[in-house]
Motif scaffolding. Sequence first.
Motif, PDB file in Angstrom:
ATOM      1  N   UNK A 245       0.823  -1.217   0.000  1.00 15.77           N
ATOM      2  CA  UNK A 245       0.000   0.000   0.000  1.00 15.77           C
ATOM      3  C   UNK A 245       0.855   1.264   0.000  1.00 15.77           C
ATOM      4  N   UNK A 246       1.768   1.346  -0.955  1.00 16.61           N
ATOM      5  CA  UNK A 246       2.723   2.449  -1.016  1.00 16.61           C
ATOM      6  C   UNK A 246       2.570   3.312  -2.270  1.00 16.61           C
ATOM      7  N   UNK A 247       1.423   3.248  -2.926  1.00 20.40           N
ATOM      8  CA  UNK A 247       1.286   3.939  -4.210  1.00 20.40           C
ATOM      9  C   UNK A 247       1.643   5.417  -4.112  1.00 20.40           C
ATOM     10  N   UNK A 248       1.287   6.055  -3.005  1.00 23.58           N
ATOM     11  CA  UNK A 248       1.545   7.478  -2.847  1.00 23.58           C
ATOM     12  C   UNK A 248       3.009   7.835  -2.691  1.00 23.58           C
ATOM     13  N   UNK A 249       3.874   6.838  -2.486  1.00 27.65           N
ATOM     14  CA  UNK A 249       5.307   7.109  -2.348  1.00 27.65           C
ATOM     15  C   UNK A 249       6.039   7.007  -3.687  1.00 27.65           C
ATOM     16  N   UNK A 250       5.327   6.603  -4.717  1.00 22.29           N
ATOM     17  CA  UNK A 250       5.834   6.642  -6.095  1.00 22.29           C
ATOM     18  C   UNK A 250       7.176   5.925  -6.250  1.00 22.29           C
ATOM     19  N   UNK A 251       7.103   4.617  -6.121  1.00 21.12           N
ATOM     20  CA  UNK A 251       8.314   3.807  -6.218  1.00 21.12           C
ATOM     21  C   UNK A 251       8.023   2.522  -6.977  1.00 21.12           C
ATOM     22  N   UNK A 252       8.810   2.270  -8.014  1.00 17.74           N
ATOM     23  CA  UNK A 252       8.664   1.045  -8.804  1.00 17.74           C
ATOM     24  C   UNK A 252      10.017   0.706  -9.407  1.00 17.74           C
ATOM     25  N   UNK A 253      10.056  -0.390 -10.137  1.00 17.43           N
ATOM     26  CA  UNK A 253      11.304  -0.822 -10.771  1.00 17.43           C
ATOM     27  C   UNK A 253      10.988  -1.480 -12.106  1.00 17.43           C
ATOM     28  N   UNK A 254      11.942  -1.396 -13.016  1.00 18.99           N
ATOM     29  CA  UNK A 254      11.833  -2.006 -14.327  1.00 18.99           C
ATOM     30  C   UNK A 254      13.094  -2.824 -14.562  1.00 18.99           C
ATOM     31  N   UNK A 255      12.932  -4.034 -15.131  1.00 14.01           N
ATOM     32  CA  UNK A 255      14.124  -4.804 -15.470  1.00 14.01           C
ATOM     33  C   UNK A 255      13.928  -5.564 -16.772  1.00 14.01           C
ATOM     34  N   UNK A 256      15.049  -5.885 -17.396  1.00  7.54           N
ATOM     35  CA  UNK A 256      15.051  -6.711 -18.600  1.00  7.54           C
ATOM     36  C   UNK A 256      16.398  -7.417 -18.689  1.00  7.54           C
ATOM     37  N   UNK A 257      16.402  -8.602 -19.235  1.00  8.79           N
ATOM     38  CA  UNK A 257      17.650  -9.344 -19.454  1.00  8.79           C
ATOM     39  C   UNK A 257      18.346  -8.922 -20.744  1.00  8.79           C
ATOM     40  N   UNK A 258      17.608  -8.231 -21.591  1.00  3.95           N
ATOM     41  CA  UNK A 258      18.088  -7.878 -22.919  1.00  3.95           C
ATOM     42  C   UNK A 258      18.813  -6.530 -22.871  1.00  3.95           C
ATOM     43  N   UNK A 259      20.112  -6.521 -23.197  1.00  3.44           N
ATOM     44  CA  UNK A 259      20.903  -5.291 -23.091  1.00  3.44           C
ATOM     45  C   UNK A 259      20.380  -4.184 -24.004  1.00  3.44           C
ATOM     46  N   UNK A 260      19.971  -4.537 -25.200  1.00  4.34           N
ATOM     47  CA  UNK A 260      19.460  -3.529 -26.127  1.00  4.34           C
ATOM     48  C   UNK A 260      18.175  -2.900 -25.589  1.00  4.34           C
ATOM     49  N   UNK A 261      17.276  -3.746 -25.069  1.00  2.25           N
ATOM     50  CA  UNK A 261      16.052  -3.217 -24.471  1.00  2.25           C
ATOM     51  C   UNK A 261      16.371  -2.379 -23.243  1.00  2.25           C
ATOM     52  N   UNK A 262      17.310  -2.851 -22.434  1.00  2.00           N
ATOM     53  CA  UNK A 262      17.718  -2.093 -21.252  1.00  2.00           C
ATOM     54  C   UNK A 262      18.172  -0.691 -21.642  1.00  2.00           C
ATOM     55  N   UNK A 263      19.000  -0.593 -22.648  1.00  2.55           N
ATOM     56  CA  UNK A 263      19.515   0.707 -23.063  1.00  2.55           C
ATOM     57  C   UNK A 263      18.381   1.642 -23.497  1.00  2.55           C
ATOM     58  N   UNK A 264      17.431   1.101 -24.247  1.00  8.29           N
ATOM     59  CA  UNK A 264      16.308   1.924 -24.709  1.00  8.29           C
ATOM     60  C   UNK A 264      15.406   2.356 -23.554  1.00  8.29           C
ATOM     61  N   UNK A 265      15.074   1.405 -22.677  1.00  7.44           N
ATOM     62  CA  UNK A 265      14.178   1.718 -21.563  1.00  7.44           C
ATOM     63  C   UNK A 265      14.851   2.671 -20.582  1.00  7.44           C
TER      64      UNK A 265
END
Length: 384
Positions: free
Chosen positions: A233-253
């Motif tokens: 229940x932390x939506x108001x603290x605005x915290x998330x994460x994104x990950x990918x195993x693909x280096x090319x996708x990582x660079x773009x994201x």
Amino acid sequence: MKYNFDEIIDRRNTGSLKWDIENNELPMWVADMDFRTAPAVIEAVIKRAEHGVYGYNIVPQEWTESIVGWWKRRHDYEIPSDKLIFCTGIVPAISSIVRKLTTPHENVVLQTPVYNIFFNSTLNNGRRVLEAPLKYDGENYEIDWDDLEAKLAEPETTLMILCNPHNPVGKIWDMETLARIGGLCKKHHVTVVSDEIHCDITEPGKGYVPFASASEECAEISVTCISASKAFNLAGLQSAAVYTNNQALFNKVNRALNTDEVAEPNTFAVCATVAAFNDGGEWLDELRMYISDNKKTVREFIAAEFPKIKVIHSDATYLLWLDCNAYANEENLAATIRRDTGLYLADGAEYGESGKGFLRLNAACPRQILKDGLQRLKKALAKL
């Protein structure tokens, strides 16, 4: 239970999106729990607040370690720590990814009924939503594989947003299903964005499968969005994460999130996430039991009072998807219920064409409030 989830906390006049409503109304729509978060999180935020200096922040290594450790312990999956990026929220992340990985007028595939903001992240960026409706047999939802592949095979389809577990139907996709999705997307050169925000709110004894873990193909062609916000229940603290195993996708994201300025944490985002994932496990397990009992309460009440309504079986999320097509003569059932009783539920039509005739109910509240909501539902439906 060690933790008191029966405590009723007055959230009115706190700037709450959920509770900024009329005094006689009861909100059970948006995916926002009415419980205080885990004590460890509260303690961490208070300690940070007492420091008194709230300047610009970095993302320390302990943030990365807390996420990697949690997924390893709880989900038996090793998130690539060097491919993990902070983001202020999953919706900002998805919107940025849509802009970066697609061009205007390309198709984004959504398996409907699905989280309504996926439509916003697509349409507001000038892309087209291509619905691949789940098959509904009157009891359960499954994937229509022929239709899904046809949508993925369209030349203008370049992205699929997957909801894993699925909101609003509460479906936990198994490894075989996820691997098959990955195989089709690989075949048709479609990138998958997997929204896994509800992954920690599963029925006791039930786990979930990270999309990237289902196969090498899934890992190669996907970007995954995760957060402590739903489970703690932390939506108001605005915290998330994104990950990918693909280096090319990582660079773009990585470039997309930084260009859109959604890759820097506020003062409390990091400490809250670290505390949740390092010290919140016991609290979360009790929460899952409480929510499971709440969902059972809803199912039993509706079965006894309104057997024409079907409560779709749900193994994940604290949301319940109600098939109210028996009341199809009522043009706007959610609005009627709210007008007559003050009970504020989500209209299923918001989740795609196949959501018409359904309601979404949020059961993450003290049981006394839940029972109030059910009585209001009974009052409204009795008039129909």
